[in-house]
Each structure stands twice: as C-alpha cells, then as structure tokens.
Write a protein that holds these residues in place. Structure first.
Motif, PDB file in Angstrom:
ATOM      1  N   LYS A 113     -23.844  70.358  45.740  1.00 60.74           N
ATOM      2  CA  LYS A 113     -24.863  70.144  44.710  1.00 60.74           C
ATOM      3  C   LYS A 113     -24.951  68.659  44.373  1.00 60.74           C
ATOM      4  O   LYS A 113     -23.957  68.042  43.990  1.00 60.74           O
ATOM      5  CB  LYS A 113     -24.511  70.932  43.450  1.00 60.74           C
ATOM      6  N   ILE A 114     -26.174  68.091  44.501  1.00 58.03           N
ATOM      7  CA  ILE A 114     -26.403  66.674  44.245  1.00 58.03           C
ATOM      8  C   ILE A 114     -27.355  66.529  43.058  1.00 58.03           C
ATOM      9  O   ILE A 114     -28.468  67.060  43.081  1.00 58.03           O
ATOM     10  CB  ILE A 114     -26.996  65.963  45.472  1.00 58.03           C
ATOM     11  N   LEU A 115     -26.902  65.814  42.039  1.00 57.12           N
ATOM     12  CA  LEU A 115     -27.737  65.534  40.875  1.00 57.12           C
ATOM     13  C   LEU A 115     -28.457  64.204  41.093  1.00 57.12           C
ATOM     14  O   LEU A 115     -27.823  63.187  41.386  1.00 57.12           O
ATOM     15  CB  LEU A 115     -26.885  65.465  39.607  1.00 57.12           C
ATOM     16  N   LEU A 116     -29.780  64.217  40.962  1.00 58.70           N
ATOM     17  CA  LEU A 116     -30.601  63.028  41.164  1.00 58.70           C
ATOM     18  C   LEU A 116     -31.114  62.557  39.806  1.00 58.70           C
ATOM     19  O   LEU A 116     -31.954  63.208  39.191  1.00 58.70           O
ATOM     20  CB  LEU A 116     -31.779  63.333  42.084  1.00 58.70           C
ATOM     21  N   LEU A 117     -30.592  61.431  39.354  1.00 56.93           N
ATOM     22  CA  LEU A 117     -31.025  60.858  38.082  1.00 56.93           C
ATOM     23  C   LEU A 117     -31.695  59.525  38.410  1.00 56.93           C
ATOM     24  O   LEU A 117     -31.113  58.457  38.306  1.00 56.93           O
ATOM     25  CB  LEU A 117     -29.830  60.646  37.149  1.00 56.93           C
ATOM     26  N   THR A 118     -32.936  59.607  38.836  1.00 52.59           N
ATOM     27  CA  THR A 118     -33.626  58.401  39.278  1.00 52.59           C
ATOM     28  C   THR A 118     -35.130  58.628  39.233  1.00 52.59           C
ATOM     29  O   THR A 118     -35.599  59.725  38.917  1.00 52.59           O
ATOM     30  CB  THR A 118     -33.166  58.005  40.695  1.00 52.59           C
ATOM     31  N   ASP A 119     -35.885  57.592  39.548  1.00 50.17           N
ATOM     32  CA  ASP A 119     -37.348  57.631  39.476  1.00 50.17           C
ATOM     33  C   ASP A 119     -37.911  57.866  40.869  1.00 50.17           C
ATOM     34  O   ASP A 119     -37.753  57.025  41.749  1.00 50.17           O
ATOM     35  CB  ASP A 119     -37.857  56.309  38.905  1.00 50.17           C
ATOM     36  N   PHE A 120     -38.553  59.006  41.055  1.00 52.45           N
ATOM     37  CA  PHE A 120     -39.149  59.294  42.356  1.00 52.45           C
ATOM     38  C   PHE A 120     -40.676  59.261  42.306  1.00 52.45           C
ATOM     39  O   PHE A 120     -41.353  59.845  43.135  1.00 52.45           O
ATOM     40  CB  PHE A 120     -38.658  60.647  42.884  1.00 52.45           C
ATOM     41  N   SER A 121     -41.223  58.549  41.306  1.00 58.13           N
ATOM     42  CA  SER A 121     -42.675  58.399  41.221  1.00 58.13           C
ATOM     43  C   SER A 121     -43.169  57.277  42.131  1.00 58.13           C
ATOM     44  O   SER A 121     -44.339  57.231  42.492  1.00 58.13           O
ATOM     45  CB  SER A 121     -43.102  58.116  39.780  1.00 58.13           C
ATOM     46  N   SER A 122     -42.272  56.347  42.504  1.00 53.49           N
ATOM     47  CA  SER A 122     -42.664  55.210  43.343  1.00 53.49           C
ATOM     48  C   SER A 122     -42.517  55.550  44.818  1.00 53.49           C
ATOM     49  O   SER A 122     -41.790  56.471  45.204  1.00 53.49           O
ATOM     50  CB  SER A 122     -41.791  54.001  43.018  1.00 53.49           C
ATOM     51  N   GLY A 123     -43.202  54.770  45.662  1.00 50.79           N
ATOM     52  CA  GLY A 123     -43.050  54.941  47.096  1.00 50.79           C
ATOM     53  C   GLY A 123     -41.622  54.689  47.536  1.00 50.79           C
ATOM     54  O   GLY A 123     -41.102  55.375  48.422  1.00 50.79           O
ATOM     55  N   TYR A 124     -40.968  53.704  46.925  1.00 52.12           N
ATOM     56  CA  TYR A 124     -39.567  53.400  47.240  1.00 52.12           C
ATOM     57  C   TYR A 124     -38.694  54.623  46.963  1.00 52.12           C
ATOM     58  O   TYR A 124     -37.891  55.036  47.802  1.00 52.12           O
ATOM     59  CB  TYR A 124     -39.101  52.212  46.395  1.00 52.12           C
ATOM     60  N   GLY A 125     -38.841  55.203  45.773  1.00 54.79           N
ATOM     61  CA  GLY A 125     -38.016  56.347  45.401  1.00 54.79           C
ATOM     62  C   GLY A 125     -38.244  57.547  46.296  1.00 54.79           C
ATOM     63  O   GLY A 125     -37.293  58.246  46.677  1.00 54.79           O
ATOM     64  N   ARG A 126     -39.498  57.787  46.669  1.00 51.53           N
ATOM     65  CA  ARG A 126     -39.790  58.942  47.531  1.00 51.53           C
ATOM     66  C   ARG A 126     -39.225  58.743  48.932  1.00 51.53           C
ATOM     67  O   ARG A 126     -38.678  59.669  49.531  1.00 51.53           O
ATOM     68  CB  ARG A 126     -41.305  59.182  47.583  1.00 51.53           C
ATOM     69  N   SER A 127     -39.358  57.536  49.463  1.00 55.00           N
ATOM     70  CA  SER A 127     -38.798  57.261  50.793  1.00 55.00           C
ATOM     71  C   SER A 127     -37.281  57.404  50.786  1.00 55.00           C
ATOM     72  O   SER A 127     -36.683  57.923  51.729  1.00 55.00           O
ATOM     73  CB  SER A 127     -39.181  55.846  51.255  1.00 55.00           C
ATOM     74  N   LEU A 128     -36.672  56.940  49.710  1.00 57.95           N
ATOM     75  CA  LEU A 128     -35.224  57.064  49.575  1.00 57.95           C
ATOM     76  C   LEU A 128     -34.805  58.533  49.586  1.00 57.95           C
ATOM     77  O   LEU A 128     -33.882  58.936  50.300  1.00 57.95           O
ATOM     78  CB  LEU A 128     -34.780  56.400  48.273  1.00 57.95           C
ATOM     79  N   LEU A 129     -35.501  59.340  48.815  1.00 59.66           N
ATOM     80  CA  LEU A 129     -35.172  60.760  48.751  1.00 59.66           C
ATOM     81  C   LEU A 129     -35.394  61.444  50.099  1.00 59.66           C
ATOM     82  O   LEU A 129     -34.614  62.313  50.497  1.00 59.66           O
ATOM     83  CB  LEU A 129     -36.011  61.442  47.673  1.00 59.66           C
ATOM     84  N   GLU A 130     -36.437  61.029  50.818  1.00 63.69           N
ATOM     85  CA  GLU A 130     -36.682  61.605  52.144  1.00 63.69           C
ATOM     86  C   GLU A 130     -35.492  61.367  53.070  1.00 63.69           C
ATOM     87  O   GLU A 130     -35.113  62.241  53.853  1.00 63.69           O
ATOM     88  CB  GLU A 130     -37.951  61.001  52.747  1.00 63.69           C
ATOM     89  N   GLY A 131     -34.909  60.158  52.971  1.00 71.48           N
ATOM     90  CA  GLY A 131     -33.744  59.866  53.801  1.00 71.48           C
ATOM     91  C   GLY A 131     -32.538  60.703  53.426  1.00 71.48           C
ATOM     92  O   GLY A 131     -31.811  61.206  54.295  1.00 71.48           O
ATOM     93  N   VAL A 132     -32.302  60.857  52.117  1.00 69.45           N
ATOM     94  CA  VAL A 132     -31.179  61.682  51.660  1.00 69.45           C
ATOM     95  C   VAL A 132     -31.371  63.125  52.122  1.00 69.45           C
ATOM     96  O   VAL A 132     -30.428  63.768  52.614  1.00 69.45           O
ATOM     97  CB  VAL A 132     -31.039  61.622  50.123  1.00 69.45           C
ATOM     98  N   VAL A 133     -32.576  63.638  51.971  1.00 68.16           N
ATOM     99  CA  VAL A 133     -32.863  65.027  52.350  1.00 68.16           C
ATOM    100  C   VAL A 133     -32.732  65.213  53.860  1.00 68.16           C
ATOM    101  O   VAL A 133     -32.262  66.257  54.327  1.00 68.16           O
ATOM    102  CB  VAL A 133     -34.270  65.436  51.860  1.00 68.16           C
ATOM    103  N   ARG A 134     -33.112  64.193  54.617  1.00 65.57           N
ATOM    104  CA  ARG A 134     -32.969  64.279  56.075  1.00 65.57           C
ATOM    105  C   ARG A 134     -31.505  64.450  56.464  1.00 65.57           C
ATOM    106  O   ARG A 134     -31.163  65.259  57.340  1.00 65.57           O
ATOM    107  CB  ARG A 134     -33.570  63.034  56.728  1.00 65.57           C
ATOM    108  N   TYR A 135     -30.630  63.689  55.807  1.00 62.36           N
ATOM    109  CA  TYR A 135     -29.200  63.863  56.092  1.00 62.36           C
ATOM    110  C   TYR A 135     -28.736  65.249  55.642  1.00 62.36           C
ATOM    111  O   TYR A 135     -27.961  65.912  56.346  1.00 62.36           O
ATOM    112  CB  TYR A 135     -28.358  62.792  55.393  1.00 62.36           C
ATOM    113  N   ALA A 136     -29.216  65.706  54.482  1.00 61.38           N
ATOM    114  CA  ALA A 136     -28.799  67.011  53.961  1.00 61.38           C
ATOM    115  C   ALA A 136     -29.178  68.145  54.905  1.00 61.38           C
ATOM    116  O   ALA A 136     -28.427  69.116  55.061  1.00 61.38           O
ATOM    117  CB  ALA A 136     -29.424  67.233  52.588  1.00 61.38           C
ATOM    118  N   ARG A 137     -30.333  68.027  55.541  1.00 65.04           N
ATOM    119  CA  ARG A 137     -30.747  69.070  56.498  1.00 65.04           C
ATOM    120  C   ARG A 137     -29.790  69.140  57.676  1.00 65.04           C
ATOM    121  O   ARG A 137     -29.549  70.204  58.230  1.00 65.04           O
ATOM    122  CB  ARG A 137     -32.176  68.799  56.981  1.00 65.04           C
TER     123      ARG A 137
END
Length: 385
Positions: free
Chosen positions: A3-27
């Motif tokens: 379980k990963i808690l995300l306490l950050t801003d994902f409204s920006s392009g930077y934040g969304r790209s970052l999350l995409e990378g984390v999720v890619r590793y999680a898959r």
C-alpha cells in the motif's frame, strides 16, 4: 499487497508523468494499491493527521510533496518516505529531486547558440528548484561574459503562492534590452510571460524568446506562440521511485537514497523560433542549417549563399554563436539523433541517417563527447519503457 500513500499534487503534467512511472513499476512488481491523499488534507490535519491516517490504512510507504518536514512526527510511522522536494532537500530522508543546475545550463547553452547577448531569468530564490535552475543559467551566461536580468525587488516570493502582478511583470519585460532570451523556471511561469507579452503587445519571439521547463503539453500549447520547453526524464524518474520504495520495503536497502530527475532535451516551439545575431548573413546561414542539417551539408555549401569567404564566415559565425559552423551542424544532428533515440524504435544506424549522419563509424565518439554516454546507453537511460 503493498500500500502506497500519495500525498502530492497530480494536477500538473509533472505530477501525472511521475505517477505514470510509479504505476508502471507497480504493474511489474505488484500487486500494489495506491491512495491519493490531497495536499489540503495535511493543511487541515497536519502531520499528526497524516500519520494517523497512514497507520489506520496500513500504508507501507509514502510519496509526499512537502514544503516543510517534521521528521520527529513522520518517523513514528517507521515506513519508507520519499519527499518530492520543494523548498529544500532534506537530510535523513530520500529526496525526489532534480538536476536543477544542469537544467539551467542547458537553457543557457541553447540561447547562446542562437546568438543572444541579453538574458533574463524569471523565478525566485526561496525554493531549491527555482534557485538552482537560475544559478545554472546565470553561471553559464556569465562564463560567456553576459549578465542575467531578473525580476527582483528584494521580496522573497514563494512559488505559486506569489500573487501574480501582470503590471509589475510587464514593466520589467518592457525595460529589458531587446532582443532578450528569457528562461522561466517552469512552464507555468513561462506561460505567465507569454500571456503578459500578449497583453502588452510585446513580440514573442521577436523581442523576447521564452523557454520553460517540464514540457507540459497543455501549458505549452495554450501559449501563443506555443512554448519551447526543456523535457525532463520524469516518467523514468517515477519508475525509479517505485523501484526504490520496493527496495526499502523489502529491506534490501535502509539508508536514504535520492532519485535525481535529469533534463533530457529541449523541445523547440514557436516561442524561441528566432536567432538574435547582429550579422544578417550569419543569421541566414543559421536558418539554412536548421532547415537542411539532415541533408548532406558542408561549409562550402553555406559559403555559396552569402558574400563571405570561408575565413570571414567562420570568424563571424563563432563570434555570434560561440562555436564553429561545423560544431553547430554537428550539434543540430546530435540533438536530432538523441531525440529519435528516445522517441522512436528506429535502429541506431537508421536514426543516425535520419539525423543527417552519413558515416556511422564516428558517431558514437561524437555522441559520447556531447552527451556523456553512448547512443545505446542514452536510449536505455531516457527512452520511456
């Protein structure tokens, strides 16, 4: 299940790209489950509230964007925490940070090659990413003997909490020497510049060429003209964050490790579509090179375009751009080759030919000199997997 808690801003392009990378590793490594906690939760309930919620949910790790850190409180969780630094980097924690200084260097070198002699930086000093991007830009420009103008009235501004004053910014822009190369600390701030220029009839890129950071497609294309921007290795950085968290959770490592997101390349758009050279024939040569560097091209071909001898062209060209004609052509080809390496699956030889290289044997040596790694290493490092 992790379980990963995300306490950050994902409204920006930077934040969304970052999350995409984390999720890619999680898959690849899962199963993982994420909970996105909005930033205002911490503002309302403080670190104590975040700690309580994380314990109740059973979080195994946290990725957090924090302007300040209370280690005594967060350490009660006894779980890995990676902090996306904002104001400063933190000792005793793993930082998700960037090569901010190198990003500023890249911006300066880009503008210097375009012949600019006047430079400006739009960003402030109370956050590490703004400050270090400005330092890299200023230091590189200073190495070439030029000052950098900054919007600075002695006030300490605080990132996006700053109350934007279009009138104040316009007065600064109007007072700058023209033409001027303006580097903004990110695309959000670069967009402010192009919007103010539109309001006050300042020509972009004619009077002010504008370059941002993050290559946020939405922000870059809202701008008129569209914004040139430095692309960062964000998604791969997110992947490395996921991998690092997994290593912490599995107790493979215990000491804090920073993840450093590197600048990859400049994506040119309308806001930098000009050269600022005083010699019209050098400007003509620069424009011709940019249009034709992917074709067979020699200095002799360029001399036929203008009333200069080779010696005079070389002298004036280097005086305007800081490099030789041959170096400029090679730089354009290497940048194109590097872009193809990370945006396509073309074989190396085919990508090199597409960038204008006819002899592949020497390209690796040239590439290593300019990029610090081989073409294959560059593709493995920066191509989105």
């Amino acid at each position: 299940m992790i379980k990963i808690l995300l306490l950050t801003d994902f409204s920006s392009g930077y934040g969304r790209s970052l999350l995409e990378g984390v999720v890619r590793y999680a898959r690849e490594a899962g199963p993982w489950v994420f909970y996105r906690m909005p930033l205002y939760y911490r503002e309302l309930h403080g670190d104590e509230g975040v700690v309580r919620w994380a314990k109740e949910w059973g979080a195994d790790a946290i990725i957090a964007q924090l302007t300040d850190v209370d280690l005594d409180i967060l350490n009660r969780l006894d779980i890995p925490i990676i902090v996306q630094n904002y104001k400063e980097r933190y000792h005793g924690l793993s930082n998700l940070t960037g090569d901010y200084y190198g990003t500023g260097v890249m911006a300066a070198e880009f503008f210097i090659r375009k012949g600019f002699r006047a430079f400006a930086y739009y960003g402030f000093t109370d956050t590490v990413w703004m400050r270090e991007r400005g330092e890299g830009f200023r230091d590189t420009v200073a190495d070439h003997g030029y000052p950098v103008y900054a919007l600075d009235d002695g006030k300490q501004m605080s990132g996006r909490q700053w109350n934007f004053d279009a009138g104040r910014v316009s007065r600064w822009l109007l007072d700058l020497p023209k033409p001027v190369a303006l580097f903004a600390c990110d695309d959000y701030y670069a967009l402010q510049i192009t919007e103010v220029c539109k309001m006050y009839d300042i020509d972009v890129p004619g009077d002010i060429a504008v370059l941002g950071v993050d290559n946020d497609n939405l922000l870059c294309n809202i701008s008129d003209p569209s914004l040139s921007s430095i692309e960062l290795d964000i998604e791969n950085g997110g992947y490395e964050v996921g991998k690092l968290l997994h290593q912490f959770i599995e107790k493979e490592i215990t000491a804090p490790v920073d993840v450093i997101i590197k600048p990859v390349r400049i994506v040119p758009r309308g806001s930098t579509e000009r050269f600022a050279v005083s010699d019209k024939y050098v400007g003509q040569v620069l424009g011709y090179i940019d249009e034709n560097y992917r074709n067979p091209l020699s200095v002799e071909d360029l001399i036929r375009l203008i009333p200069y001898s080779r010696r005079v062209l070389e002298k004036k060209f280097k005086g305007e751009t800081g490099i030789s004609v041959y170096q400029y052509i090679q730089q354009q080809r290497i940048d194109r080759f590097a872009s193809l390496l990370i945006t396509t699956d073309l074989p190396l030889v085919e990508a090199a030919a597409n960038a204008g290289f006819t002899d592949y044997k020497n390209i690796s040596r040239i590439f290593v000199k300019m990029k610090g790694m081989t073409p294959l290493q560059y593709r493995k490092r920066f191509a989105v997997r």
